[in-house]
Motif scaffolding. Sequence first.
Motif, PDB file in Angstrom:
ATOM      1  N   MET A   1     -23.469   4.810   4.633  1.00  0.00           N
ATOM      2  CA  MET A   1     -22.375   4.037   4.415  1.00  0.00           C
ATOM      3  C   MET A   1     -22.030   3.097   5.798  1.00  0.00           C
ATOM      4  N   LYS A   2     -22.245   1.662   5.706  1.00  0.00           N
ATOM      5  CA  LYS A   2     -22.076   1.013   6.905  1.00  0.00           C
ATOM      6  C   LYS A   2     -20.835   0.785   7.403  1.00  0.00           C
ATOM      7  N   LYS A   3     -20.583   1.121   8.563  1.00  0.00           N
ATOM      8  CA  LYS A   3     -19.231   0.812   9.119  1.00  0.00           C
ATOM      9  C   LYS A   3     -18.802  -0.555   9.108  1.00  0.00           C
ATOM     10  N   LEU A   4     -17.754  -0.921   8.720  1.00  0.00           N
ATOM     11  CA  LEU A   4     -17.259  -2.332   8.637  1.00  0.00           C
ATOM     12  C   LEU A   4     -16.200  -2.553   9.924  1.00  0.00           C
ATOM     13  N   SER A   5     -16.323  -3.626  10.587  1.00  0.00           N
ATOM     14  CA  SER A   5     -15.307  -3.953  11.730  1.00  0.00           C
ATOM     15  C   SER A   5     -14.161  -4.704  11.106  1.00  0.00           C
ATOM     16  N   THR A   6     -13.090  -4.317  11.566  1.00  0.00           N
ATOM     17  CA  THR A   6     -11.933  -5.157  11.172  1.00  0.00           C
ATOM     18  C   THR A   6     -10.790  -5.322  12.249  1.00  0.00           C
ATOM     19  N   ILE A   7      -9.965  -6.079  12.314  1.00  0.00           N
ATOM     20  CA  ILE A   7      -8.795  -6.288  13.489  1.00  0.00           C
ATOM     21  C   ILE A   7      -7.697  -5.403  12.797  1.00  0.00           C
ATOM     22  N   LEU A   8      -7.098  -4.366  13.257  1.00  0.00           N
ATOM     23  CA  LEU A   8      -5.964  -3.966  12.665  1.00  0.00           C
ATOM     24  C   LEU A   8      -4.701  -4.662  12.813  1.00  0.00           C
ATOM     25  N   CYS A   9      -3.672  -4.618  12.016  1.00  0.00           N
ATOM     26  CA  CYS A   9      -2.456  -5.306  11.831  1.00  0.00           C
ATOM     27  C   CYS A   9      -1.644  -4.747  11.201  1.00  0.00           C
ATOM     28  N   GLY A  10      -0.362  -4.461  11.467  1.00  0.00           N
ATOM     29  CA  GLY A  10       0.584  -3.442  10.807  1.00  0.00           C
ATOM     30  C   GLY A  10       1.499  -4.443  10.047  1.00  0.00           C
ATOM     31  N   VAL A  11       1.024  -4.516   8.818  1.00  0.00           N
ATOM     32  CA  VAL A  11       1.580  -5.490   7.836  1.00  0.00           C
ATOM     33  C   VAL A  11       2.249  -4.730   6.606  1.00  0.00           C
ATOM     34  N   ALA A  12       3.582  -4.872   6.525  1.00  0.00           N
ATOM     35  CA  ALA A  12       4.217  -4.235   5.586  1.00  0.00           C
ATOM     36  C   ALA A  12       4.250  -4.880   4.243  1.00  0.00           C
ATOM     37  N   MET A  13       3.855  -4.108   3.161  1.00  0.00           N
ATOM     38  CA  MET A  13       3.935  -4.708   1.813  1.00  0.00           C
ATOM     39  C   MET A  13       5.313  -4.632   1.172  1.00  0.00           C
ATOM     40  N   ILE A  14       5.833  -5.474   0.652  1.00  0.00           N
ATOM     41  CA  ILE A  14       7.134  -5.517   0.113  1.00  0.00           C
ATOM     42  C   ILE A  14       6.999  -5.670  -1.405  1.00  0.00           C
ATOM     43  N   MET A  15       7.969  -4.937  -1.964  1.00  0.00           N
ATOM     44  CA  MET A  15       7.801  -5.139  -3.724  1.00  0.00           C
ATOM     45  C   MET A  15       8.831  -6.114  -3.898  1.00  0.00           C
ATOM     46  N   VAL A  16       8.219  -7.145  -4.669  1.00  0.00           N
ATOM     47  CA  VAL A  16       9.076  -8.195  -5.188  1.00  0.00           C
ATOM     48  C   VAL A  16       9.374  -8.388  -6.529  1.00  0.00           C
ATOM     49  N   ILE A  17      10.890  -8.252  -6.764  1.00  0.00           N
ATOM     50  CA  ILE A  17      11.292  -8.386  -8.211  1.00  0.00           C
ATOM     51  C   ILE A  17      12.152  -9.318  -8.374  1.00  0.00           C
ATOM     52  N   ALA A  18      11.952 -10.221  -9.129  1.00  0.00           N
ATOM     53  CA  ALA A  18      12.697 -11.456  -9.124  1.00  0.00           C
ATOM     54  C   ALA A  18      13.916 -11.004  -9.989  1.00  0.00           C
ATOM     55  N   SER A  19      14.948 -11.416  -9.814  1.00  0.00           N
ATOM     56  CA  SER A  19      16.322 -11.046 -10.497  1.00  0.00           C
ATOM     57  C   SER A  19      16.681 -12.257 -11.416  1.00  0.00           C
ATOM     58  N   CYS A  20      17.268 -11.593 -12.492  1.00  0.00           N
ATOM     59  CA  CYS A  20      17.628 -12.724 -13.585  1.00  0.00           C
ATOM     60  C   CYS A  20      18.423 -13.881 -12.994  1.00  0.00           C
ATOM     61  N   LYS A  21      18.128 -14.827 -13.547  1.00  0.00           N
ATOM     62  CA  LYS A  21      18.680 -16.171 -13.254  1.00  0.00           C
ATOM     63  C   LYS A  21      19.275 -17.102 -14.311  1.00  0.00           C
ATOM     64  N   LYS A  22      20.490 -17.312 -14.059  1.00  0.00           N
ATOM     65  CA  LYS A  22      21.344 -18.083 -15.234  1.00  0.00           C
ATOM     66  C   LYS A  22      20.796 -19.591 -15.074  1.00  0.00           C
ATOM     67  N   GLU A  23      20.183 -20.239 -16.191  1.00  0.00           N
ATOM     68  CA  GLU A  23      19.834 -21.391 -16.105  1.00  0.00           C
ATOM     69  C   GLU A  23      21.247 -22.397 -16.353  1.00  0.00           C
TER      70      GLU A  23
ATOM     71  N   TYR B   1       1.524   8.944  -5.459  1.00  0.00           N
ATOM     72  CA  TYR B   1       2.885   9.479  -4.499  1.00  0.00           C
ATOM     73  C   TYR B   1       3.904   8.199  -4.243  1.00  0.00           C
ATOM     74  N   PHE B   2       3.453   6.920  -4.621  1.00  0.00           N
ATOM     75  CA  PHE B   2       4.326   5.833  -4.248  1.00  0.00           C
ATOM     76  C   PHE B   2       5.512   5.918  -5.115  1.00  0.00           C
ATOM     77  N   ASP B   3       6.633   5.614  -4.543  1.00  0.00           N
ATOM     78  CA  ASP B   3       8.089   5.493  -5.554  1.00  0.00           C
ATOM     79  C   ASP B   3       7.879   3.970  -5.987  1.00  0.00           C
ATOM     80  N   VAL B   4       7.852   3.776  -7.101  1.00  0.00           N
ATOM     81  CA  VAL B   4       7.507   2.246  -7.691  1.00  0.00           C
ATOM     82  C   VAL B   4       8.929   1.995  -8.383  1.00  0.00           C
ATOM     83  N   GLY B   5      10.036   2.740  -8.183  1.00  0.00           N
ATOM     84  CA  GLY B   5      11.308   2.471  -9.053  1.00  0.00           C
ATOM     85  C   GLY B   5      11.354   2.705 -10.211  1.00  0.00           C
ATOM     86  N   THR B   6      12.402   1.967 -11.022  1.00  0.00           N
ATOM     87  CA  THR B   6      12.664   2.233 -12.373  1.00  0.00           C
ATOM     88  C   THR B   6      11.889   1.211 -13.276  1.00  0.00           C
ATOM     89  N   ASP B   7      11.462   0.233 -12.727  1.00  0.00           N
ATOM     90  CA  ASP B   7      10.858  -0.918 -13.511  1.00  0.00           C
ATOM     91  C   ASP B   7       9.309  -0.827 -13.646  1.00  0.00           C
TER      92      ASP B   7
END
Length: 363
Positions: A1-23, A194-200
């Motif tokens: 398995m060939k080792k791959l070089s990367t640049i580390l960056c601490g990027v947080a992933m955020i759950m995006v849930i659009a709320s209901c919108k009244k038109e 193990y991720f807490d994915v919420g109720t949706d």
Amino acid sequence: MKKLSTILCGVAMIMVIASCKKESSGTTTAPVIKSLATLGLYEYTSGTSKRVFMPVTKVGTQTVNYYTVFDTGSSGLTLDASGIIPASMITTNGFQFTGDSVVVNGITITSKTSIMSYGDATNLTKEYGNVAYATFTLGDANGNIATKRIPFFLYYKVMNSVTNTQLPAHSVDIMGVGPGYSFASTLIQSPLSYFDVGTDLKQGYRLAAFNAANFTTAGNYVAGLVSIGLTPTDLATSTGFILHPLTFSSSGGYSGNIPGTVVYNGTSTAAQFLFDTGNPTQTIIENTKETNAIGALPANSTVTITTNRGFKYSYVTTSTTNLTTVQNPNNTNDYRSIISIDFFINNQYMMDYTNHQIGLKNN
């Protein structure tokens, strides 16, 4: 398995849930439910072998840069201890510490030892280690997500049991994302479960089909392959996924094996299919009717897989792709027909941990 070089960056992933919108018209639009996170994988090839890797860039408090095989055919994360804990703690006979557990670099190593095996009787690899607990960062600067503290298998040596040789450190780091428990310990399951994915959302992930052109000897990062957290749309029958309920056993939990039938060059046999991204080279068909292992099917052989839920997939072998071997389980000591990574180039895969089912879809 060939080792791959990367640049580390601490990027947080955020759950995006659009709320209901009244038109303005007075109508209410339905919420748009998205996955918890979407991560990429590195696609790598060497000769006829293909691998997909998930980077791990933090273990406990230790910043690292390791590439784990993304493996639908096993459950639980296994990681070599080299470079993660002090070298003085690691010997060929085990970890050096006293008591029931020790905490080092934010990693709890317990005294519970075990062995993790990959392969079959013809070519078996064994990892020797202990059950441990830590937080992880999965992914790299291209996109990542942090886990809570989860159990995993920390190994101190890895051996090829056929040749009785020790393999290099980190040569068999595996991210097992299948259902059920790890063979090393029932305490360990898929890190994606193990991720807490919420109720949706439901716990699980959807794996997009791979593109054969993206597999390179340098290791090519492909974004958006793994969507963590299943949406109602993912699980709807209209999406084209055929869902396969899984069977529970007290020893291994829910099994990833799916019953069906396989036909190769006019020969038909019942099968238990394991769809396995961790199988890099060839599909292995087990047939008890074969008195001897017939070995590799010749090029231009037609193979058709049909599951008990009606999912169907056919392919034709060539000299370099869709390589297929027929074995008798009495020779391999493994009754499963293991479908190789080539399957995932033409099909989509979904693992539903909440409802204990696997989805398959022709691309």
